[in-house]
Design a protein around this motif. Sequence first.
Motif, PDB file in Angstrom:
ATOM      1  N   GLU A   1       0.812  -1.225   0.000  1.00 20.58           N
ATOM      2  CA  GLU A   1       0.000   0.000   0.000  1.00 20.58           C
ATOM      3  C   GLU A   1       0.847   1.278   0.000  1.00 20.58           C
ATOM      4  O   GLU A   1       0.364   2.347  -0.336  1.00 20.58           O
ATOM      5  CB  GLU A   1      -0.999  -0.020   1.174  1.00 20.58           C
ATOM      6  CG  GLU A   1      -0.399   0.155   2.559  1.00 20.58           C
ATOM      7  CD  GLU A   1       0.307  -1.084   3.110  1.00 20.58           C
ATOM      8  OE1 GLU A   1       0.320  -2.128   2.423  1.00 20.58           O
ATOM      9  OE2 GLU A   1       0.856  -0.996   4.222  1.00 20.58           O
TER      10      GLU A   1
ATOM     11  N   GLU B   1      -6.500   1.706  -1.516  1.00 20.26           N
ATOM     12  CA  GLU B   1      -7.336   1.686  -0.303  1.00 20.26           C
ATOM     13  C   GLU B   1      -8.805   1.955  -0.612  1.00 20.26           C
ATOM     14  O   GLU B   1      -9.687   1.483   0.097  1.00 20.26           O
ATOM     15  CB  GLU B   1      -6.833   2.770   0.660  1.00 20.26           C
ATOM     16  CG  GLU B   1      -6.146   2.219   1.864  1.00 20.26           C
ATOM     17  CD  GLU B   1      -5.993   3.261   2.960  1.00 20.26           C
ATOM     18  OE1 GLU B   1      -5.310   2.943   3.934  1.00 20.26           O
ATOM     19  OE2 GLU B   1      -6.538   4.385   2.870  1.00 20.26           O
TER      20      GLU B   1
ATOM     21  N   PRO C   1      -2.217  -1.970  -5.000  1.00 17.90           N
ATOM     22  CA  PRO C   1      -3.439  -1.993  -4.201  1.00 17.90           C
ATOM     23  C   PRO C   1      -3.905  -0.562  -3.911  1.00 17.90           C
ATOM     24  O   PRO C   1      -3.088   0.332  -3.722  1.00 17.90           O
ATOM     25  CB  PRO C   1      -3.011  -2.699  -2.911  1.00 17.90           C
ATOM     26  CG  PRO C   1      -1.551  -2.445  -2.793  1.00 17.90           C
ATOM     27  CD  PRO C   1      -1.011  -2.273  -4.194  1.00 17.90           C
TER      28      PRO C   1
ATOM     29  N   THR D   1     -10.429   0.948  -3.247  1.00 19.22           N
ATOM     30  CA  THR D   1     -11.044  -0.223  -3.893  1.00 19.22           C
ATOM     31  C   THR D   1     -10.324  -1.480  -3.406  1.00 19.22           C
ATOM     32  O   THR D   1      -9.565  -2.101  -4.162  1.00 19.22           O
ATOM     33  CB  THR D   1     -10.938  -0.128  -5.438  1.00 19.22           C
ATOM     34  OG1 THR D   1      -9.553   0.052  -5.784  1.00 19.22           O
ATOM     35  CG2 THR D   1     -11.746   0.999  -6.007  1.00 19.22           C
ATOM     36  N   PRO D   2     -10.540  -1.850  -2.124  1.00 27.72           N
ATOM     37  CA  PRO D   2      -9.759  -2.946  -1.542  1.00 27.72           C
ATOM     38  C   PRO D   2      -9.980  -4.296  -2.213  1.00 27.72           C
ATOM     39  O   PRO D   2      -9.140  -5.193  -2.089  1.00 27.72           O
ATOM     40  CB  PRO D   2     -10.232  -2.979  -0.093  1.00 27.72           C
ATOM     41  CG  PRO D   2     -11.417  -2.092  -0.002  1.00 27.72           C
ATOM     42  CD  PRO D   2     -11.479  -1.238  -1.212  1.00 27.72           C
ATOM     43  N   ASP D   3     -11.089  -4.451  -2.954  1.00 33.02           N
ATOM     44  CA  ASP D   3     -11.380  -5.738  -3.589  1.00 33.02           C
ATOM     45  C   ASP D   3     -10.606  -5.969  -4.881  1.00 33.02           C
ATOM     46  O   ASP D   3     -10.574  -7.080  -5.397  1.00 33.02           O
ATOM     47  CB  ASP D   3     -12.889  -5.858  -3.854  1.00 33.02           C
ATOM     48  CG  ASP D   3     -13.432  -4.657  -4.603  1.00 33.02           C
ATOM     49  OD1 ASP D   3     -12.965  -3.526  -4.311  1.00 33.02           O
ATOM     50  OD2 ASP D   3     -14.294  -4.838  -5.483  1.00 33.02           O
ATOM     51  N   ARG D   4      -9.983  -4.914  -5.433  1.00 33.62           N
ATOM     52  CA  ARG D   4      -9.233  -5.100  -6.689  1.00 33.62           C
ATOM     53  C   ARG D   4      -8.109  -4.072  -6.801  1.00 33.62           C
ATOM     54  O   ARG D   4      -8.238  -2.946  -6.310  1.00 33.62           O
ATOM     55  CB  ARG D   4     -10.162  -4.992  -7.897  1.00 33.62           C
ATOM     56  CG  ARG D   4     -10.870  -3.687  -7.982  1.00 33.62           C
ATOM     57  CD  ARG D   4     -11.967  -3.707  -9.045  1.00 33.62           C
ATOM     58  NE  ARG D   4     -13.050  -2.825  -8.652  1.00 33.62           N
ATOM     59  CZ  ARG D   4     -13.059  -1.512  -8.875  1.00 33.62           C
ATOM     60  NH1 ARG D   4     -12.063  -0.959  -9.509  1.00 33.62           N
ATOM     61  NH2 ARG D   4     -14.055  -0.765  -8.486  1.00 33.62           N
TER      62      ARG D   4
END
Length: 139
Positions: free
Chosen positions: A5, A27, A25, A29-32
């Motif tokens: 991150e 923050e 990554p 859009t933590p899923d993608r």
Amino acid sequence: MIVDELLRVEGHPNISAIGDGARVPNEATPDRPDPPTSQHALRQARRLAKNLSGRPKPYRYRMLGQVATLGRYRGIADVFGIRLRGFPGWFVTRTYHLYQLPLLSRKLRVVTDWTVSLLFRRDIAELGMLGHTKPVGDG
Ligand SMILES: Cc1cc2nc3c(=O)[nH]c(=O)nc-3n(C[C@H](O)[C@H](O)[C@H](O)COP(=O)(O)OP(=O)(O)OC[C@H]3O[C@@H](n4cnc5c(N)ncnc54)[C@H](O)[C@@H]3O)c2cc1C
């Protein structure tokens, strides 16, 4: 390159990577991870510059929309959830690209070029079609 991150390469905390060559990554859009687009690469670059010059913070960018031109006077835009197509989509895309250009002098050059091209048919001359000049003394 897989980065964390703080945009540091996995296993190499003193090396950073961003842009198309990195799996970044986000923050927001933590899923993608981020898609490989210029708008994301630019935000990653700004975060990385701040991280290198101050207290590092996790990268976070919430995309406000997407735009694209689809030929002359046609385009699509999805801005703040409002979807436009055809001429309005093209106009919003052009305006956004103009806004993003650095330097007032460059904006003026580009808007002049666009304005002139509104009055004429498509310019068929492309530098890429000129080929390469031969070095001096080469036959
Ligand atoms: C056809 C197309 C249309 C696109 N349209 C859009 C769009 O409308 N909106 C959008 O947001 N994004 C768009 N993108 C994506 C966008 O171009 C990229 O996400 C963005 O350019 C990534 O920036 P970057 O700095 O990571 O990589 P790049 O812009 O690719 O920069 C990498 C640079 O490194 C140089 N390089 C490579 N290897 C070496 C080496 N060994 N030594 C030295 N230099 C090297 C390359 O020559 C290049 O200049 C588009 C991409 C393509 C291909």
